[in-house]
Write a protein that holds these residues in place. Sequence first.
Motif, mmCIF file in Angstrom:
data_model
loop_
_atom_site.group_PDB
_atom_site.id
_atom_site.type_symbol
_atom_site.label_atom_id
_atom_site.label_comp_id
_atom_site.label_asym_id
_atom_site.label_seq_id
_atom_site.Cartn_x
_atom_site.Cartn_y
_atom_site.Cartn_z
ATOM 1 N N TYR A 38 0.996 -1.223 -0.021
ATOM 2 C CA TYR A 38 -0.022 0.052 -0.080
ATOM 3 C C TYR A 38 0.811 1.259 0.062
ATOM 4 N N LEU A 39 1.050 2.036 -1.155
ATOM 5 C CA LEU A 39 1.437 3.210 -1.082
ATOM 6 C C LEU A 39 0.658 4.397 -0.808
ATOM 7 N N LEU A 40 1.066 5.195 0.062
ATOM 8 C CA LEU A 40 0.442 5.971 0.810
ATOM 9 C C LEU A 40 0.769 7.558 -0.152
ATOM 10 N N ALA A 41 0.011 7.820 -0.968
ATOM 11 C CA ALA A 41 0.344 9.127 -1.758
ATOM 12 C C ALA A 41 -0.602 10.501 -1.416
ATOM 13 N N ASP A 42 0.395 11.358 -1.121
ATOM 14 C CA ASP A 42 0.006 12.713 -0.504
ATOM 15 C C ASP A 42 -1.165 13.122 -1.373
ATOM 16 N N ALA A 43 -2.265 13.808 -0.526
ATOM 17 C CA ALA A 43 -3.521 14.251 -0.959
ATOM 18 C C ALA A 43 -3.905 15.154 0.223
ATOM 19 N N PRO A 44 -3.488 16.450 0.240
ATOM 20 C CA PRO A 44 -3.698 17.220 1.291
ATOM 21 C C PRO A 44 -5.154 17.928 1.405
ATOM 22 N N ASP A 45 -5.630 17.435 0.051
ATOM 23 C CA ASP A 45 -7.266 18.341 -0.110
ATOM 24 C C ASP A 45 -8.192 16.951 -0.505
ATOM 25 N N ARG A 46 -7.871 15.862 0.108
ATOM 26 C CA ARG A 46 -8.400 14.533 -0.548
ATOM 27 C C ARG A 46 -9.902 14.711 -0.072
ATOM 28 N N GLU A 47 -10.738 14.213 -0.786
ATOM 29 C CA GLU A 47 -12.305 14.240 -0.477
ATOM 30 C C GLU A 47 -12.269 12.999 0.378
ATOM 31 N N GLY A 48 -13.354 12.973 1.181
ATOM 32 C CA GLY A 48 -13.523 11.549 2.202
ATOM 33 C C GLY A 48 -13.245 11.978 3.684
ATOM 34 N N ASP A 49 -13.642 11.266 4.407
ATOM 35 C CA ASP A 49 -13.257 11.330 5.893
ATOM 36 C C ASP A 49 -11.845 10.843 6.264
ATOM 37 N N ARG A 50 -11.342 11.619 6.940
ATOM 38 C CA ARG A 50 -9.831 11.453 7.467
ATOM 39 C C ARG A 50 -9.723 9.915 7.967
ATOM 40 N N GLY A 51 -8.723 9.187 7.436
ATOM 41 C CA GLY A 51 -8.741 7.623 8.063
ATOM 42 C C GLY A 51 -9.452 6.671 7.275
ATOM 43 N N ALA A 52 -10.454 7.259 6.312
ATOM 44 C CA ALA A 52 -11.249 6.338 5.375
ATOM 45 C C ALA A 52 -10.559 5.779 4.214
ATOM 46 N N VAL A 53 -10.742 4.683 3.820
ATOM 47 C CA VAL A 53 -9.985 4.074 2.739
ATOM 48 C C VAL A 53 -11.050 3.412 1.668
ATOM 49 N N ASP A 54 -11.051 3.709 0.490
ATOM 50 C CA ASP A 54 -11.740 3.321 -0.662
ATOM 51 C C ASP A 54 -11.134 2.150 -1.192
ATOM 52 N N PHE A 55 -11.168 0.882 -0.654
ATOM 53 C CA PHE A 55 -10.699 -0.217 -1.030
ATOM 54 C C PHE A 55 -10.849 -0.386 -2.628
ATOM 55 N N ALA A 56 -11.997 -0.138 -2.937
ATOM 56 C CA ALA A 56 -12.454 -0.441 -4.342
ATOM 57 C C ALA A 56 -11.639 0.293 -5.389
ATOM 58 N N ALA A 57 -11.539 1.480 -4.999
ATOM 59 C CA ALA A 57 -10.546 2.312 -5.973
ATOM 60 C C ALA A 57 -9.004 1.886 -5.799
ATOM 61 N N ALA A 58 -8.815 1.515 -4.706
ATOM 62 C CA ALA A 58 -7.135 1.154 -4.522
ATOM 63 C C ALA A 58 -6.969 -0.189 -5.247
ATOM 64 N N ASP A 59 -7.950 -0.947 -5.499
ATOM 65 C CA ASP A 59 -7.793 -2.246 -6.200
ATOM 66 C C ASP A 59 -7.747 -2.027 -7.849
ATOM 67 N N ALA A 60 -8.083 -0.944 -8.209
ATOM 68 C CA ALA A 60 -8.385 -0.826 -9.725
ATOM 69 C C ALA A 60 -7.235 -0.910 -10.296
ATOM 70 N N ASP A 61 -7.323 -1.818 -11.733
ATOM 71 C CA ASP A 61 -6.377 -2.038 -12.528
ATOM 72 C C ASP A 61 -5.656 -0.899 -13.108
ATOM 73 N N ASP A 62 -6.365 0.289 -13.307
ATOM 74 C CA ASP A 62 -5.972 1.478 -13.987
ATOM 75 C C ASP A 62 -5.715 2.476 -12.892
ATOM 76 N N PRO A 63 -4.401 2.863 -12.695
ATOM 77 C CA PRO A 63 -3.922 3.838 -11.800
ATOM 78 C C PRO A 63 -4.614 5.001 -11.706
ATOM 79 N N ALA A 64 -5.364 5.507 -12.791
ATOM 80 C CA ALA A 64 -6.118 6.941 -13.030
ATOM 81 C C ALA A 64 -7.514 6.438 -12.139
ATOM 82 N N ASP A 65 -7.729 5.368 -11.799
ATOM 83 C CA ASP A 65 -8.952 5.055 -10.983
ATOM 84 C C ASP A 65 -8.688 5.137 -9.514
ATOM 85 N N THR A 66 -7.736 4.984 -9.257
ATOM 86 C CA THR A 66 -7.259 4.756 -7.618
ATOM 87 C C THR A 66 -7.454 6.510 -6.872
#
Length: 282
Positions: A38-66
């Motif tokens: 799991y690579l933690l990529a910096d996203a200072p203004d990310r959407e979603g609650d802090r600490g939340a993980v969208d595993f479906a997006a993380a598992d995407a084959d296309d990096p653009a969908d992560t």
Amino acid sequence: MDTTVPRVTERRVHVAPLGHEHDRIVEPLRRHGADVVYLLADAPDREGDRGAVDFAAADADDPADTRVDLDGLTDYQHDAWADAAAFADVRALPVALADVYDVLGVTTTVAARHGASTADGDRLFANVSTGPRIAAVGVAIACMIVGARPYSVEPETHYHDVDEGPLTAGVAETVDLPIYPMDAPTRDQVAVLGRLHDRTDENLTTDKWNLIEWARQRDLAFLREAGESRTAKYRALETHVLSPLRDRGYVELEDVGRSDTVRLTETGRRVYFAFQHKLDET
């Protein structure tokens, strides 16, 4: 780093901030047989609650969908991602690396998904060398909570212009860090923090009896053996929930008439988001 042979069904899961590094990210993964990264990529203004993980997006084959900002990554960060993906299952997660609670929450959520604190779960490792200092603190605290193995990677050489190249080059040594067990809030405590958060969002106050009635309807554990008396229920709430949360600065009590109003502090709100994954655990 712990190099003992894993069980047949056990996977080696690594968490690493995707900071201004390449070798210190990739080489420990390669040398120690990482299965999932799991690579933690910096996203200072990310959407979603802090600490939340969208595993479906993380598992995407296309990096653009992560949901990771690919345009915000340097060439060597893209290379680190691609090089690790050549031998491991890599999943990138957007995380505010300057927010210790976001890093902490994401890491513990990953640990929970892989059962890292259970006897039959995966083995979790975390690199504390590859992001900003705040991220290192968040990762290290998460390891203390879930019993994961943090490690530090010493580089062979240092550079300084992170726009042109990674901050360091080569790997001289990988060093295990000591583990100090740390208690996370219990599931009941997280549930009460969530109740206070929701009530605050609705501009509603909450007293102790409101929490007791709400907890009774949801069969929270701290009330199951409290008995039927009102006094016993108040005592259970205070002993198992409010007193620990108050001692840690997560809630405050205010006398209002004949009742106590329970208020969520800003720290408590951030801790709730960091540990809300506990509410999904059975």
